[in-house]
Design a protein around this motif. Structure first.
Motif, PDB file in Angstrom:
ATOM      1  N   LEU A   1       1.057  -1.212  -0.608  1.00 38.91           N
ATOM      2  CA  LEU A   1       0.129  -0.203  -0.327  1.00 38.91           C
ATOM      3  C   LEU A   1       0.964   1.536   0.457  1.00 38.91           C
ATOM      4  O   LEU A   1       0.851   2.157  -0.935  1.00 38.91           O
ATOM      5  CB  LEU A   1      -0.972   0.110   1.447  1.00 38.91           C
ATOM      6  N   PHE A   2       2.148   1.254   0.952  1.00 40.26           N
ATOM      7  CA  PHE A   2       3.197   2.773   0.960  1.00 40.26           C
ATOM      8  C   PHE A   2       3.647   2.348  -0.533  1.00 40.26           C
ATOM      9  O   PHE A   2       4.045   3.518  -0.902  1.00 40.26           O
ATOM     10  CB  PHE A   2       4.535   2.074   1.559  1.00 40.26           C
TER      11      PHE A   2
ATOM     12  N   VAL B   1       0.566   4.553  -2.706  1.00 39.77           N
ATOM     13  CA  VAL B   1       0.633   5.806  -1.998  1.00 39.77           C
ATOM     14  C   VAL B   1       1.252   6.075  -2.415  1.00 39.77           C
ATOM     15  O   VAL B   1       1.138   7.705  -3.379  1.00 39.77           O
ATOM     16  CB  VAL B   1       0.100   5.648  -1.016  1.00 39.77           C
TER      17      VAL B   1
ATOM     18  N   LEU C   1       0.621   7.304  -6.544  1.00 37.28           N
ATOM     19  CA  LEU C   1      -0.385   8.189  -6.768  1.00 37.28           C
ATOM     20  C   LEU C   1      -0.191   9.436  -6.374  1.00 37.28           C
ATOM     21  O   LEU C   1      -0.457  10.201  -6.901  1.00 37.28           O
ATOM     22  CB  LEU C   1      -1.162   7.667  -6.192  1.00 37.28           C
ATOM     23  N   ILE C   2       0.638   9.345  -5.181  1.00 37.50           N
ATOM     24  CA  ILE C   2       1.047  10.981  -4.623  1.00 37.50           C
ATOM     25  C   ILE C   2       1.798  12.002  -5.513  1.00 37.50           C
ATOM     26  O   ILE C   2       1.572  12.942  -6.185  1.00 37.50           O
ATOM     27  CB  ILE C   2       2.296  11.293  -3.705  1.00 37.50           C
TER      28      ILE C   2
ATOM     29  N   PHE D   1       2.437  10.794   5.004  1.00 31.80           N
ATOM     30  CA  PHE D   1       1.932  10.921   3.839  1.00 31.80           C
ATOM     31  C   PHE D   1       1.572  12.643   2.733  1.00 31.80           C
ATOM     32  O   PHE D   1       0.987  13.169   3.766  1.00 31.80           O
ATOM     33  CB  PHE D   1       0.854   9.820   2.888  1.00 31.80           C
TER      34      PHE D   1
ATOM     35  N   SER E   1       0.110  15.574   1.983  1.00 32.81           N
ATOM     36  CA  SER E   1      -0.689  15.056   0.676  1.00 32.81           C
ATOM     37  C   SER E   1      -1.786  17.042   0.696  1.00 32.81           C
ATOM     38  O   SER E   1      -2.966  17.250   0.129  1.00 32.81           O
ATOM     39  CB  SER E   1      -2.513  15.620   2.440  1.00 32.81           C
TER      40      SER E   1
ATOM     41  N   PHE F   1      -6.031  14.082  -4.842  1.00 30.17           N
ATOM     42  CA  PHE F   1      -5.416  12.632  -3.883  1.00 30.17           C
ATOM     43  C   PHE F   1      -6.046  13.034  -2.248  1.00 30.17           C
ATOM     44  O   PHE F   1      -5.638  12.061  -1.804  1.00 30.17           O
ATOM     45  CB  PHE F   1      -4.415  12.295  -4.514  1.00 30.17           C
TER      46      PHE F   1
ATOM     47  N   LEU G   1      -6.345  10.894   0.708  1.00 32.30           N
ATOM     48  CA  LEU G   1      -5.387  10.633   1.879  1.00 32.30           C
ATOM     49  C   LEU G   1      -6.120  11.147   3.552  1.00 32.30           C
ATOM     50  O   LEU G   1      -5.557  10.315   4.645  1.00 32.30           O
ATOM     51  CB  LEU G   1      -3.906  10.785   1.864  1.00 32.30           C
TER      52      LEU G   1
ATOM     53  N   THR H   1      -9.300   9.264   4.665  1.00 35.28           N
ATOM     54  CA  THR H   1      -9.245   7.709   5.324  1.00 35.28           C
ATOM     55  C   THR H   1      -7.692   7.245   5.834  1.00 35.28           C
ATOM     56  O   THR H   1      -8.059   6.704   6.883  1.00 35.28           O
ATOM     57  CB  THR H   1      -8.755   6.530   4.479  1.00 35.28           C
TER      58      THR H   1
ATOM     59  N   ILE I   1      -4.971   7.534   6.176  1.00 34.13           N
ATOM     60  CA  ILE I   1      -4.091   6.377   5.301  1.00 34.13           C
ATOM     61  C   ILE I   1      -3.117   8.389   5.201  1.00 34.13           C
ATOM     62  O   ILE I   1      -1.623   6.924   5.761  1.00 34.13           O
ATOM     63  CB  ILE I   1      -4.336   6.270   3.795  1.00 34.13           C
ATOM     64  N   ASP I   2      -2.694   9.251   5.224  1.00 35.82           N
ATOM     65  CA  ASP I   2      -1.695   9.662   5.714  1.00 35.82           C
ATOM     66  C   ASP I   2      -1.028   9.972   6.632  1.00 35.82           C
ATOM     67  O   ASP I   2      -0.065  10.110   6.648  1.00 35.82           O
ATOM     68  CB  ASP I   2      -1.805  11.102   5.165  1.00 35.82           C
TER      69      ASP I   2
END
Length: 364
Positions: free
Chosen positions: A176-177, A180, A183-184, A211, A213, A258, A262, A265, A267-268
């Protein structure tokens, strides 16, 4: 609650004196004019309430208080001496009558000076200037003698849980890292990770990872947005009347497309697992704060939040995160509550409540 300012703060926080009482206030203010900035309070209650809200930036150097007939001023002094923020203040007492008991009590409480009416205001002026200069010299000497305060230490079981949980989670989420990160890069130019200085346990400053954002250079736009859109600020007629310690911007224009996903959810937040492995943070604790927020929370009332672990998730996240009805004070109280009731069972309850709280209700 309002207080009277006898001398305007043209030189803020320089030679700052707080005065409590009415009987001698005018004479003292007139006698000290030109040498000290005086903020006057009608009574001890007003003074103590304000002292409880102070931070390091506006703490006075000197307190001058009138001795009341019941001697309540000495109870106030006892509480001030127990506080790490006010224990070193220079305290001067003014009494309208002779009382050997009060004079002895003042000595026991390490009051610098005790004056009985009539007193010479010029002498008091000279004495205060001496005490202030002597305190600056003495503080440097005492700093060499004092042992550092005992820092918070994560309990061994909590630390073992943090290491195992973060290591296993990083291993499982490594694909997943990678996704992500790609996509970033495709969404906006700039680094994959965002690194900033944060204040954690005991105000310890460390590098905090997320991450990215937001678009690059977002930090430079914060000051303007903070004045216009901070949801924690209290407003009257469209103007902020009480700037808050925390900052939360709804519909923040700095967030990338995006980046909204992040954040919504959470995820960041995943790179903070590296902070947990390093020992900067724990899985559960109070959020480590940006330095501009942390410096606002050094008051006697709120610094308790820094006496516990810094964490990825915590009581604030599972109760109020993402809600616009949360006040600045509510968040601080939640942080203090966690420190007061921290336990492994409390942590497990917070972890169990974290997943439902991950999906925010608002874009912040």
């Amino acid at each position: 609650m309002e207080w009277r300012v006898s001398i305007t703060d043209q030189q803020p926080f320089r030679n700052l004196v707080y005065y409590a009482g009415k009987q001698f206030e005018k004479n003292v203010s007139k006698g000290l004019d030109g040498h000290f900035n005086i903020r006057s309070y009608d009574n001890l209650l007003e003074l103590e309430v304000h002292l409880g809200q102070l931070n390091l930036l506006d703490t006075p150097e000197i307190l001058i208080m009138e001795v009341d007939e019941r001697g309540k001023v000495f109870d106030v002094i006892k509480r001030l001496r127990r506080s790490s923020l006010t224990c070193g203040l220079i305290i001067v007492l003014l009494s309208a009558r002779h009382d050997s008991r009060y004079r002895l009590l003042a000595k026991e409480l390490r009051v610098e000076d005790y004056y009985e009416y009539p007193f010479d205001i010029d002498h008091i002026n000279e004495r205060l200037q001496f005490l202030r200069k002597f305190k600056l010299i003495r503080s440097d000497v005492n700093r060499l003698k004092q042992l550092p305060p005992k820092p918070y230490k994560i309990p061994i079981f909590k630390r073992l849980f943090d290491i195992c949980f973060s290591a296993i989670t990083l291993l499982i989420l490594s694909p997943l890292f990678l996704i992500v990160a790609i996509l970033i890069k495709l969404d906006s130019p700039g680094p994959v990770f965002y690194k900033s200085k944060r204040a954690g346990t005991g105000y310890k400053i460390f590098d905090f990872y997320k991450f990215r954002s937001m678009k690059c250079g977002a930090d430079k736009e914060l000051e303007k947005l903070k004045k216009e859109k901070n949801q924690y600020d209290q407003y009257t007629n469209g103007h902020a009347t009480k700037p808050a310690a925390f900052v939360k911007i709804k519909n923040d224009p700095r967030i990338t497309k995006f980046g909204h996903f992040l954040r919504n959810t959470s995820i960041d937040e995943l790179p903070q697992l590296f902070n947990v492995l390093k020992g900067d943070m724990s899985i559960v604790g109070n959020r480590p704060l940006p330095l501009y927020e942390a410096k606002m929370l050094t008051s006697n009332e709120w610094c308790q939040r820094f006496l516990g672990p810094a964490g990825i998730t915590g009581l604030w996240q599972v109760t109020k995160r993402g809600r616009s009805d949360m006040s600045d004070q509510e968040r601080r109280e939640l942080d203090n509550y966690y420190v007061q009731h921290s336990s492994i069972w409390f942590d497990l309850r917070i972890i169990g409540s974290t997943i439902p709280a991950l999906l925010q209700k608002e874009k912040v």
